[in-house]
Motif scaffolding. Sequence first.
Motif, PDB file in Angstrom:
ATOM      1  N   SER A 160       0.823  -1.216   0.000  1.00  0.00           N
ATOM      2  CA  SER A 160       0.000   0.000   0.000  1.00  0.00           C
ATOM      3  C   SER A 160       0.852   1.260   0.000  1.00  0.00           C
ATOM      4  O   SER A 160       0.378   2.341  -0.383  1.00  0.00           O
ATOM      5  N   ARG A 161       2.098   1.134   0.403  1.00  0.00           N
ATOM      6  CA  ARG A 161       3.004   2.287   0.413  1.00  0.00           C
ATOM      7  C   ARG A 161       3.752   2.457  -0.905  1.00  0.00           C
ATOM      8  O   ARG A 161       4.549   3.389  -1.066  1.00  0.00           O
ATOM      9  N   GLN A 162       3.507   1.550  -1.862  1.00  0.00           N
ATOM     10  CA  GLN A 162       4.133   1.652  -3.184  1.00  0.00           C
ATOM     11  C   GLN A 162       3.155   2.277  -4.181  1.00  0.00           C
ATOM     12  O   GLN A 162       1.964   1.978  -4.146  1.00  0.00           O
ATOM     13  N   TYR A 169      -4.054  -5.958  -2.160  1.00  0.00           N
ATOM     14  CA  TYR A 169      -4.596  -7.239  -1.708  1.00  0.00           C
ATOM     15  C   TYR A 169      -4.088  -8.367  -2.602  1.00  0.00           C
ATOM     16  O   TYR A 169      -3.608  -9.395  -2.125  1.00  0.00           O
ATOM     17  N   PHE A 170      -4.195  -8.155  -3.912  1.00  0.00           N
ATOM     18  CA  PHE A 170      -3.719  -9.163  -4.858  1.00  0.00           C
ATOM     19  C   PHE A 170      -2.210  -9.360  -4.730  1.00  0.00           C
ATOM     20  O   PHE A 170      -1.709 -10.488  -4.753  1.00  0.00           O
ATOM     21  N   THR A 222      -2.828 -12.104  -8.519  1.00  0.00           N
ATOM     22  CA  THR A 222      -2.132 -12.803  -7.441  1.00  0.00           C
ATOM     23  C   THR A 222      -0.935 -13.597  -7.949  1.00  0.00           C
ATOM     24  O   THR A 222      -0.432 -14.470  -7.247  1.00  0.00           O
ATOM     25  N   GLY A 223      -0.495 -13.313  -9.159  1.00  0.00           N
ATOM     26  CA  GLY A 223       0.747 -13.878  -9.653  1.00  0.00           C
ATOM     27  C   GLY A 223       0.636 -15.184 -10.410  1.00  0.00           C
ATOM     28  O   GLY A 223       1.665 -15.760 -10.781  1.00  0.00           O
ATOM     29  N   GLN A 245     -16.299  -3.788  -4.134  1.00  0.00           N
ATOM     30  CA  GLN A 245     -15.066  -3.002  -4.098  1.00  0.00           C
ATOM     31  C   GLN A 245     -14.091  -3.406  -5.215  1.00  0.00           C
ATOM     32  O   GLN A 245     -12.902  -3.076  -5.156  1.00  0.00           O
ATOM     33  N   GLY A 246     -14.570  -4.126  -6.200  1.00  0.00           N
ATOM     34  CA  GLY A 246     -13.695  -4.544  -7.285  1.00  0.00           C
ATOM     35  C   GLY A 246     -12.548  -5.399  -6.782  1.00  0.00           C
ATOM     36  O   GLY A 246     -12.766  -6.388  -6.069  1.00  0.00           O
ATOM     37  N   ASN A 247     -11.324  -5.019  -7.117  1.00  0.00           N
ATOM     38  CA  ASN A 247     -10.145  -5.777  -6.687  1.00  0.00           C
ATOM     39  C   ASN A 247      -9.575  -5.296  -5.364  1.00  0.00           C
ATOM     40  O   ASN A 247      -8.526  -5.775  -4.937  1.00  0.00           O
ATOM     41  N   LEU A 248     -10.256  -4.372  -4.722  1.00  0.00           N
ATOM     42  CA  LEU A 248      -9.725  -3.768  -3.506  1.00  0.00           C
ATOM     43  C   LEU A 248     -10.350  -4.378  -2.263  1.00  0.00           C
ATOM     44  O   LEU A 248     -10.900  -3.683  -1.398  1.00  0.00           O
ATOM     45  N   ASN A 249     -10.276  -5.687  -2.150  1.00  0.00           N
ATOM     46  CA  ASN A 249     -10.777  -6.368  -0.959  1.00  0.00           C
ATOM     47  C   ASN A 249     -10.150  -7.757  -0.871  1.00  0.00           C
ATOM     48  O   ASN A 249      -9.678  -8.309  -1.867  1.00  0.00           O
ATOM     49  N   TRP A 250     -10.156  -8.317   0.337  1.00  0.00           N
ATOM     50  CA  TRP A 250      -9.515  -9.612   0.563  1.00  0.00           C
ATOM     51  C   TRP A 250     -10.239 -10.753  -0.135  1.00  0.00           C
ATOM     52  O   TRP A 250      -9.601 -11.660  -0.664  1.00  0.00           O
TER      53      TRP A 250
END
Length: 327
Positions: free
Chosen positions: A116-118, A229-230, A205-206, A138-143
């Motif tokens: 989150s700091r990047q 999160y991802f 998530t890679g 929240q789209g992709n912004l959640n766990w």
Amino acid sequence: MFAQRRALQRQCEGQCRWPSSPNVALPSNRASLCLYTAACTQAAATDRGQPIWTGESLLSAAVNWMINTKPIFEVMKLGAKSTMKSTVKKAGIDWDDHVRSMQQQAELQQLHDEFSRQPSPDLQYPPYYTVPFHSYEQGNLNWLAAYEVEPASYAISLRTFKNEQLTAEEAMTKLRTGINDQIQVYCQQHGVSEPSMLLDIGCSTGISTRWYQRLYPQADITGFDLSPYFLAVAELEERRRMAAAGCSAKRICYMRGLAEATGFSDNSWDMVVFSFIIHECPQRTIRDFIQEAHRILKPGGVICFVDNNPRWVYEAQSSHCCRGDSG
């Protein structure tokens, strides 16, 4: 200065076109060699030019009305997820059990906070990224979205080859190796060397990033996404991968940032891959992605778009490659 750049074998008149979408103009000092090819066998599919539920048809109007009517859309979301859960359950994968297992990973929150700091704590999310999609408000912004990527990916793979008797792993392998094969074939056909620097934009998530690492094990590969999160899940999986592989594997680096403003230097990447993000974005944003990709691409490098194929009736995944060079 660039006398050794490869001559283009086919000009795309300064345009890189994604099927069924408006032309996307590339920078005037760039030309590109474009290839569009399905990554999977499509013997049973029918090319319609665009899906039958798009455009200005009555069916398209009905679908849009249902999506924009919240009570109906909520039911549609539940039905879609139920179908995906059922698909993987038949293959022996417990979707909910996987989510519960991920919820127990204590280090994920710390990784989230670090990402989150990047590139800076005050990074602003663009409007296209803050709207609901993939059944998540929240789209992709959640766990939950991050936890469910893996079982959802298995479901997509299984449904891509739903007429074949494949295990979940076999379906995933067939899908991902099909994509990798198309990228490799394109590079071989056009005399493009293996990349030493590969950027996977929209890495989630890679999963895609790790498959590109299998394709190019000697390359320096970076997964790039906007969701902390991802990226937290991607980094956790990378630590597990490295622990299992030991010193024999090159580490994948994960970074957070905007695809349309990456912050990387000009001419710094041999290959830039956009993994399953084009179908989620408006046309203006896609144009910005391509402009940025050409800025950071080395002369003679390759841009690849891997996404759902919008021109086939049946589900498919496709790769679309553009070779950058100076005009």
